[in-house]
Design an enzyme around this catalytic site. Structure first.
Site, short mmCIF file in Angstrom:
data_model
loop_
_atom_site.label_atom_id
_atom_site.label_comp_id
_atom_site.label_asym_id
_atom_site.label_seq_id
_atom_site.Cartn_x
_atom_site.Cartn_y
_atom_site.Cartn_z
N GLY A 193 -14.33 -3.78 21.54
CA GLY A 193 -15.22 -4.45 20.58
C GLY A 193 -15.71 -3.49 19.52
CE1 TYR B 68 -11.00 -8.35 33.44
CE2 TYR B 68 -8.80 -7.64 34.11
CZ TYR B 68 -9.78 -7.77 33.14
OH TYR B 68 -9.54 -7.33 31.86
NE ARG C 139 -23.90 -0.79 26.98
CZ ARG C 139 -22.80 -0.14 27.37
NH1 ARG C 139 -22.89 1.04 27.92
NH2 ARG C 139 -21.60 -0.69 27.19
N1 LIG Z 1 -9.98 -1.53 29.19
C1 LIG Z 1 -8.97 -2.14 29.75
O1 LIG Z 1 -8.18 -1.54 30.50
C2 LIG Z 1 -8.73 -3.60 29.42
C3 LIG Z 1 -7.44 -4.13 29.64
C4 LIG Z 1 -7.21 -5.45 29.37
C5 LIG Z 1 -8.22 -6.26 28.89
N2 LIG Z 1 -9.48 -5.74 28.68
C6 LIG Z 1 -10.52 -6.66 28.18
O2 LIG Z 1 -11.04 -6.12 26.98
C7 LIG Z 1 -12.34 -6.64 26.77
C8 LIG Z 1 -13.26 -5.50 26.35
O3 LIG Z 1 -13.34 -4.58 27.41
P1 LIG Z 1 -13.34 -3.01 27.15
O4 LIG Z 1 -12.12 -2.46 27.77
O5 LIG Z 1 -13.65 -2.71 25.75
O6 LIG Z 1 -14.54 -2.60 28.12
P2 LIG Z 1 -15.93 -1.86 27.83
O7 LIG Z 1 -15.70 -0.58 27.10
O8 LIG Z 1 -16.60 -1.81 29.16
O9 LIG Z 1 -16.69 -2.87 26.86
C9 LIG Z 1 -17.15 -4.12 27.33
C10 LIG Z 1 -18.08 -4.70 26.28
O10 LIG Z 1 -18.56 -5.97 26.77
C11 LIG Z 1 -19.97 -5.97 26.69
N3 LIG Z 1 -20.56 -6.81 27.71
C12 LIG Z 1 -20.42 -6.69 29.06
N4 LIG Z 1 -21.18 -7.61 29.69
C13 LIG Z 1 -21.80 -8.32 28.71
C14 LIG Z 1 -22.73 -9.40 28.73
N5 LIG Z 1 -23.17 -9.94 29.88
N6 LIG Z 1 -23.20 -9.87 27.55
C15 LIG Z 1 -22.77 -9.32 26.37
N7 LIG Z 1 -21.89 -8.31 26.30
C16 LIG Z 1 -21.42 -7.81 27.46
C17 LIG Z 1 -20.38 -4.52 26.85
O11 LIG Z 1 -21.63 -4.26 26.25
P3 LIG Z 1 -23.05 -4.14 27.00
O12 LIG Z 1 -22.80 -3.45 28.30
O13 LIG Z 1 -23.87 -3.35 26.01
O14 LIG Z 1 -23.51 -5.55 27.15
C18 LIG Z 1 -19.29 -3.83 26.05
O15 LIG Z 1 -19.63 -3.84 24.68
C19 LIG Z 1 -12.74 -7.33 28.07
O16 LIG Z 1 -12.63 -8.72 27.91
C20 LIG Z 1 -11.72 -6.82 29.08
O17 LIG Z 1 -11.48 -7.75 30.10
C21 LIG Z 1 -9.74 -4.44 28.94
#
Ligand SMILES: NC(=O)c1ccc[n+]([C@@H]2O[C@H](COP(=O)([O-])OP(=O)(O)OC[C@H]3O[C@@H](n4cnc5c(N)ncnc54)[C@H](OP(=O)(O)O)[C@@H]3O)[C@@H](O)[C@H]2O)c1
Length: 261
Positions: free
Chosen positions: A21, A156, A41
């Site tokens: 994001g 998941y 956050r």
């Molecule tokens: N990283 C991977 O390996 C991977 C692979 C495939 C798909 N994805 C997908 O990519 C997307 C982004 O994940 P990422 O990898 O960027 O992980 P990340 O670095 O942990 O970021 C997750 C984001 O979601 C926000 N978030 C979590 N819970 C929330 C809530 N209840 N309300 C509002 N915001 C919330 C977090 O912000 P706050 O904690 O500040 O709320 C953070 O900004 C997800 O949908 C994940 O399933 C990730």
């Protein structure tokens, strides 16, 4: 494609305080997009908004919100009602490693609320707005985990399958409206995800490369899998019986589950 001309002027990015994001925000700002940054956050959102406004002279609104809370979709809709939103990045999501039956039920409920309910309700609200203005795009962040069962991360994978089908179905349904929807299906990516998921740390793709691929594909296709090896794994799986795919998937995911090794 000139993304700003096609999908500007405002973009809303959920989960903008970290990872993918944050990268969407960082890559959309220099294209001219004005941004609404959503996550829980507040301090991180404020810092990022100030940096992007200063560096790119663009308007950025931080919007601290827990998207898994009841009515969060309505609050986000209302908070952006005065803005001409042309791009909605439906990205916030999380996952947990571990045995399904041993997981805390409240945690699992929160996962479903965030990865499925919030994604679908926000898609509904913002797709309506985009259709009404006759032009726009939505990214729904799914995962390569959407393409097969994911033992050690059962719920998941199931939620990401939901996100993928939502995006592909919605894109088809909106043909002819000027609105495109795309599922982004990354493999392991180096964000804060693994830490939040209680996973064993492992290498992942550079999130800036994943987002660049997504933005290049936006408006052109209903789903994109960044990375050649991810594409090969996902597409070759179709040649094998599903139980065999689950068998191999389990062997991979077991290494990342602290309790599964
Ligand atoms: N990283 C991977 O390996 C991977 C692979 C495939 C798909 N994805 C997908 O990519 C997307 C982004 O994940 P990422 O990898 O960027 O992980 P990340 O670095 O942990 O970021 C997750 C984001 O979601 C926000 N978030 C979590 N819970 C929330 C809530 N209840 N309300 C509002 N915001 C919330 C977090 O912000 P706050 O904690 O500040 O709320 C953070 O900004 C997800 O949908 C994940 O399933 C990730």
């Amino acid at each position: 494609m000139d993304l700003f001309a096609a999908f500007g002027p405002w973009a809303v990015v959920t989960g903008a305080s970290a990872g993918l994001g944050e990268q969407f925000a960082r890559q959309l700002a220099p294209l001219g997009f004005k941004l609404v940054l959503v996550a829980r956050r507040a301090e991180r959102l404020e810092t990022l908004a100030q940096e992007l406004a200063k560096t790119h002279g663009t308007e950025c609104r931080p919007l601290p919100l827990d998207l898994s809370a009841e009515g969060a979709d309505a609050r986000l809709d209302e908070a952006t009602a005065d803005l001409d939103v042309g791009l909605f990045v439906n990205n916030a999501g999380l996952g947990y490693y571990g045995s399904f039956v041993e997981q805390d039920r409240e945690r699992l409920a929160g996962l479903v609320r965030l990865n499925c309910a919030a994604v679908a309700l926000l898609a509904h609200r913002f797709a309506r707005r985009l259709v009404a203005r006759g032009r726009g795009a939505m990214v729904i962040v799914a995962s390569t985990a959407a393409y097969q069962a994911t033992p050690h991360m059962v719920l998941y994978g199931a939620t990401k399958g939901f996100d993928l089908l939502l995006a592909e179905g919605l894109d088809w349904e909106l043909r002819g409206t000027g609105v495109r929807v795309m599922a982004l299906c990354p493999g392991a990516t180096a964000t804060e995800f693994q830490g939040a998921a209680d996973g064993v740390p492992h290498p992942g793709a550079d999130p800036s490369v994943v987002v660049r691929t997504a933005l290049r594909s936006l408006g052109r296709r209903p789903a994109v899998i960044p990375g050649l090896s991810n594409k090969l794994v996902v597409h070759s799986q179709r040649l094998f019986p599903r139980r065999l795919v689950t068998f191999f998937g389990e062997r991979v995911l077991r290494r990342f589950d602290p309790a599964g090794r």
